[in-house]
Design a protein around this motif. Structure first.
Motif, PDB file in Angstrom:
ATOM      1  N   VAL A  35       0.863  -1.175   0.000  1.00 42.42           N
ATOM      2  CA  VAL A  35       0.000   0.000   0.000  1.00 42.42           C
ATOM      3  C   VAL A  35       0.901   1.227   0.000  1.00 42.42           C
ATOM      4  N   ALA A  36       0.357   2.375  -0.384  1.00 40.07           N
ATOM      5  CA  ALA A  36       1.176   3.573  -0.567  1.00 40.07           C
ATOM      6  C   ALA A  36       1.317   4.425   0.684  1.00 40.07           C
ATOM      7  N   SER A  37       0.763   3.960   1.785  1.00 40.31           N
ATOM      8  CA  SER A  37       0.919   4.658   3.058  1.00 40.31           C
ATOM      9  C   SER A  37       0.646   3.670   4.179  1.00 40.31           C
ATOM     10  N   SER A  38       1.179   3.979   5.356  1.00 43.07           N
ATOM     11  CA  SER A  38       0.972   3.093   6.502  1.00 43.07           C
ATOM     12  C   SER A  38      -0.176   3.550   7.388  1.00 43.07           C
ATOM     13  N   VAL A  39      -0.978   4.520   6.912  1.00 43.15           N
ATOM     14  CA  VAL A  39      -2.187   4.943   7.630  1.00 43.15           C
ATOM     15  C   VAL A  39      -3.352   5.085   6.644  1.00 43.15           C
ATOM     16  N   CYS A  40      -4.559   5.179   7.215  1.00 40.98           N
ATOM     17  CA  CYS A  40      -5.807   4.982   6.466  1.00 40.98           C
ATOM     18  C   CYS A  40      -6.041   5.892   5.262  1.00 40.98           C
ATOM     19  N   THR A  41      -6.187   7.180   5.488  1.00 43.57           N
ATOM     20  CA  THR A  41      -6.626   8.088   4.433  1.00 43.57           C
ATOM     21  C   THR A  41      -5.725   8.073   3.201  1.00 43.57           C
ATOM     22  N   PRO A  42      -4.414   8.314   3.339  1.00 43.92           N
ATOM     23  CA  PRO A  42      -3.587   8.307   2.138  1.00 43.92           C
ATOM     24  C   PRO A  42      -3.546   6.960   1.437  1.00 43.92           C
ATOM     25  N   SER A  43      -3.634   5.878   2.201  1.00 41.30           N
ATOM     26  CA  SER A  43      -3.644   4.551   1.597  1.00 41.30           C
ATOM     27  C   SER A  43      -4.866   4.358   0.716  1.00 41.30           C
ATOM     28  N   ARG A  44      -6.022   4.798   1.178  1.00 40.42           N
ATOM     29  CA  ARG A  44      -7.269   4.647   0.419  1.00 40.42           C
ATOM     30  C   ARG A  44      -7.286   5.553  -0.808  1.00 40.42           C
ATOM     31  N   ALA A  45      -6.740   6.762  -0.649  1.00 44.42           N
ATOM     32  CA  ALA A  45      -6.668   7.672  -1.791  1.00 44.42           C
ATOM     33  C   ALA A  45      -5.816   7.077  -2.905  1.00 44.42           C
ATOM     34  N   ALA A  46      -4.720   6.446  -2.524  1.00 42.78           N
ATOM     35  CA  ALA A  46      -3.818   5.849  -3.506  1.00 42.78           C
ATOM     36  C   ALA A  46      -4.474   4.694  -4.244  1.00 42.78           C
ATOM     37  N   LEU A  47      -5.169   3.844  -3.511  1.00 42.68           N
ATOM     38  CA  LEU A  47      -5.837   2.704  -4.144  1.00 42.68           C
ATOM     39  C   LEU A  47      -6.817   3.159  -5.217  1.00 42.68           C
ATOM     40  N   LEU A  48      -7.640   4.139  -4.901  1.00 37.77           N
ATOM     41  CA  LEU A  48      -8.707   4.535  -5.823  1.00 37.77           C
ATOM     42  C   LEU A  48      -8.220   5.368  -7.001  1.00 37.77           C
ATOM     43  N   ILE A  81      -1.503  13.756  -5.099  1.00 37.66           N
ATOM     44  CA  ILE A  81      -2.881  14.262  -5.104  1.00 37.66           C
ATOM     45  C   ILE A  81      -3.216  15.031  -3.825  1.00 37.66           C
ATOM     46  N   GLY A  82      -2.173  15.453  -3.107  1.00 31.80           N
ATOM     47  CA  GLY A  82      -2.378  16.298  -1.936  1.00 31.80           C
ATOM     48  C   GLY A  82      -2.987  15.604  -0.738  1.00 31.80           C
ATOM     49  N   MET A  83      -2.866  14.266  -0.678  1.00 33.27           N
ATOM     50  CA  MET A  83      -3.523  13.505   0.388  1.00 33.27           C
ATOM     51  C   MET A  83      -2.527  12.730   1.250  1.00 33.27           C
ATOM     52  N   ALA A  84      -1.294  13.205   1.341  1.00 31.40           N
ATOM     53  CA  ALA A  84      -0.252  12.419   2.002  1.00 31.40           C
ATOM     54  C   ALA A  84      -0.157  12.634   3.503  1.00 31.40           C
ATOM     55  N   LYS A  85      -0.649  13.757   4.007  1.00 39.42           N
ATOM     56  CA  LYS A  85      -0.387  14.123   5.396  1.00 39.42           C
ATOM     57  C   LYS A  85      -1.487  13.649   6.339  1.00 39.42           C
ATOM     58  N   GLY A  86      -1.252  12.518   6.973  1.00 36.86           N
ATOM     59  CA  GLY A  86      -2.148  12.031   8.005  1.00 36.86           C
ATOM     60  C   GLY A  86      -3.513  11.614   7.515  1.00 36.86           C
ATOM     61  N   VAL A  87      -4.466  11.561   8.466  1.00 33.37           N
ATOM     62  CA  VAL A  87      -5.811  11.092   8.149  1.00 33.37           C
ATOM     63  C   VAL A  87      -6.836  12.206   8.358  1.00 33.37           C
ATOM     64  N   VAL A  88      -7.989  12.031   7.758  1.00 34.57           N
ATOM     65  CA  VAL A  88      -9.081  12.999   7.903  1.00 34.57           C
ATOM     66  C   VAL A  88      -9.822  12.716   9.208  1.00 34.57           C
ATOM     67  N   PHE A  89     -10.004  13.751  10.024  1.00 34.77           N
ATOM     68  CA  PHE A  89     -10.754  13.637  11.273  1.00 34.77           C
ATOM     69  C   PHE A  89     -12.128  14.296  11.124  1.00 34.77           C
ATOM     70  N   TRP A 118     -15.071   4.724   4.436  1.00 28.56           N
ATOM     71  CA  TRP A 118     -14.654   5.607   3.356  1.00 28.56           C
ATOM     72  C   TRP A 118     -13.337   6.309   3.707  1.00 28.56           C
ATOM     73  N   HIS A 119     -13.386   7.299   4.579  1.00 33.32           N
ATOM     74  CA  HIS A 119     -12.233   8.007   5.142  1.00 33.32           C
ATOM     75  C   HIS A 119     -11.436   8.820   4.123  1.00 33.32           C
ATOM     76  N   LEU A 120     -12.150   9.359   3.111  1.00 32.28           N
ATOM     77  CA  LEU A 120     -11.512  10.259   2.149  1.00 32.28           C
ATOM     78  C   LEU A 120     -12.204  11.612   2.123  1.00 32.28           C
ATOM     79  N   GLY A 121     -12.839  11.947   3.245  1.00 34.49           N
ATOM     80  CA  GLY A 121     -13.581  13.200   3.355  1.00 34.49           C
ATOM     81  C   GLY A 121     -15.042  12.901   3.577  1.00 34.49           C
ATOM     82  N   HIS A 122     -15.585  13.384   4.695  1.00 41.98           N
ATOM     83  CA  HIS A 122     -16.971  13.079   5.063  1.00 41.98           C
ATOM     84  C   HIS A 122     -17.924  14.233   4.763  1.00 41.98           C
ATOM     85  N   ARG A 123     -17.384  15.369   4.300  1.00 43.81           N
ATOM     86  CA  ARG A 123     -18.275  16.445   3.850  1.00 43.81           C
ATOM     87  C   ARG A 123     -18.901  16.002   2.526  1.00 43.81           C
ATOM     88  N   GLU A 124     -20.096  16.497   2.250  1.00 43.67           N
ATOM     89  CA  GLU A 124     -20.855  15.993   1.103  1.00 43.67           C
ATOM     90  C   GLU A 124     -20.100  16.028  -0.225  1.00 43.67           C
TER      91      GLU A 124
END
Length: 466
Positions: free
Chosen positions: A67-80, A88-96, A127-133
């Motif tokens: 996987v492309a990261s060892s934590v949730c959000t960036p890993s999921r962004a990379a897969l999709l 894609i600007g999603m490397a720093k930590g996870v979305v809270f 999901w964990h790639l942003g929970h805003r609509e």
């Protein structure tokens, strides 16, 4: 003449329909924090996973899959998206829950690509790639969504109220009390339908929804993304899968996921979809055990790899992976060639004979040949970024170089240098940097060159301004 034109139109429609129905189906099952060693077919002697072991016997194991990261959000962004998270600007930590950013909707996901080709698409799970609509799955190529918007240890709406909630053993011993204490929401498309979600039943309900989706769309091509929220802590299982001994908590959760995966596989078989369906089972990162935190019986094992979640050692990013597709993927095979989740988007495009119309450059490679039994992967290099988004390491062939900055121990921020031969030392125990200085310099230069290109071409993440 009118009859002639009508017949031509009908033939054209029939041809189009046939082309659509001939497209293969794709299912990605993505667990959360599951270690390399946490399946029988990957060496576990304590966790029983008969359904996934059978899937491996009927399919192909990928033993150097990253996987492309060892934590949730960036890993999921990379897969999709097929991109390193930094691109894609999603490397720093996870979305809270209190955050207002997410995966930019201009990025082309696997779901976007397949939906544009007539596929039915569904995201069922975490999901964990942003929970805003603007960032929810229904804005990212998925027809429908059912699941939790972020990790199961996060509270709606701002993550407050988490202190004092029973964790680990206390949580396991009091399952009914514990799931009510977490204010994690369950969503259907853009609406919260259950708050808090009953986490004891969630793995089974994800599978129920997945089976409903497959059954409803069996006559046309479909893409199902099934990112389970387990075995991320806190751990929960339904009553019929419960073991009251907290020392068996993690084992019970994985065995429950295995049983539910078996239900899904049975559905695919019973509907006669086996020979036209690819199923990929893997994890979003390594287990929560090691230097970043040790959850003991509530975490998995990365053995024989080093460390786990949150690190760029092998245990943090090399994950157990099975690919299944009777008649397409050779049964009972395995490969130790380098590949990763960033390679899934271009590979699925190739298998489905679709163009790659992405937002910009991607980092993934077409490994469809490797999936189908080739001996060699087109990928010979892989970059490792820290959970904070900094470049830490590179793998080239069997060699891995880590260049990390230990700020507390090194006030001058001098990088520590580690070089490992993974063919002989997959546990990264013998640092060979001093023995091979030329290799270190060569790999360091290539690591920097690859990262420089990504840095120059970073695309912005999405930002929500309420």
């Amino acid at each position: 003449m009118i009859r002639f034109i009508a017949s031509i139109v009908l033939l054209s429609l029939a041809s189009s329909l046939q082309a659509t129905t001939d497209k293969p189906n794709f299912i990605i099952i993505f667990t959360d924090d599951q270690g390399y060693n946490d399946l029988g077919c990957f060496g576990s002697e304590t966790i029983k996973t008969p359904h996934l072991d059978q899937m491996a016997r009927e399919g192909r194991r990928l033993t150097s899959f990253y996987v492309a990261s060892s934590v949730c959000t960036p890993s999921r962004a990379a897969l999709l998206t097929g991109c390193y998270p930094k691109r894609i600007g999603m490397a720093k930590g996870v979305v809270f829950p209190g955050n207002n950013h997410g995966l930019h909707t201009d990025e082309v996901t696997i779901a976007d690509m397949l939906k544009s080709a007539g596929y039915a698409t569904a995201c069922i799970g975490k999901w964990h790639l942003g929970h805003r609509e603007p960032f929810l799955p229904t804005s990212q190529g998925f027809d429908t969504y059912y699941g939790i918007p972020y990790s199961n240890d996060m509270n709606h709406p701002d993550n407050s109220g988490r202190k004092g909630i029973p964790r680990r053993n206390k949580s396991w011993l009091n399952q009914e009390e514990a799931w009510r204490a977490w204010k994690t929401p369950l969503m259907q498309d853009e609406e919260i339908i259950e708050l808090p979600v009953n986490q004891r039943t969630i793995t089974r309900r994800y599978t129920d929804k997945a089976i409903e989706f497959i059954t409803a769309n069996q006559e046309k091509p479909f893409f199902l993304y099934l990112p389970h929220s387990m075995p991320h802590v806190p751990l929960f299982v339904p009553e019929d899968a419960y073991d009251p001994d907290p020392q068996n908590a993690y084992k019970a959760v994985i065995e429950h996921i295995d049983a539910e995966t078996g239900r899904l596989l049975d559905t695919v078989r019973e509907l006669g979809l086996s020979e036209n369906t690819y199923i990929i089972f893997t994890s979003d990162n390594g287990p929560w055990s090691g230097t970043w935190g040790n959850y003991k019986s509530h975490a998995g094992s990365a053995d024989p790899l080093r460390d786990g979640k949150g690190t760029t050692y092998e245990g943090g990013q090399r994950v157990p992976t099975i690919m299944w597709g009777p008649g397409r993927i050779p049964a009972g095979t395995e490969t130790n060639e380098i590949a990763g989740t960033i390679d899934l988007l271009p590979s699925i495009a190739s298998i489905a004979d679709l163009p790659l119309n992405t937002r910009g450059p991607i980092d993934g490679m077409d490994i469809s040949g490797l999936i189908h039994g080739d001996d060699q992967s087109p990928r010979n290099e892989f970059l490792f970024y820290s959970r904070g988004g900094k470049l830490d390491a590179i793998r080239q062939g069997n060699w891995k170089l880590r260049m990390t900055t230990q700020r507390k121990k090194n006030p001058d921020k001098t990088p520590s240098v580690e070089l490992y031969n993974l063919a002989e030392d997959m546990g990264e125990s013998e640092n060979l940097a001093e023995q091979f200085p030329k290799r270190v310099d060569s790999m360091r230069q290539q690591m920097k060159a690859l990262d420089d290109e990504i840095t120059q071409n970073i695309r912005p993440r999405g930002n929500y301004n309420p």
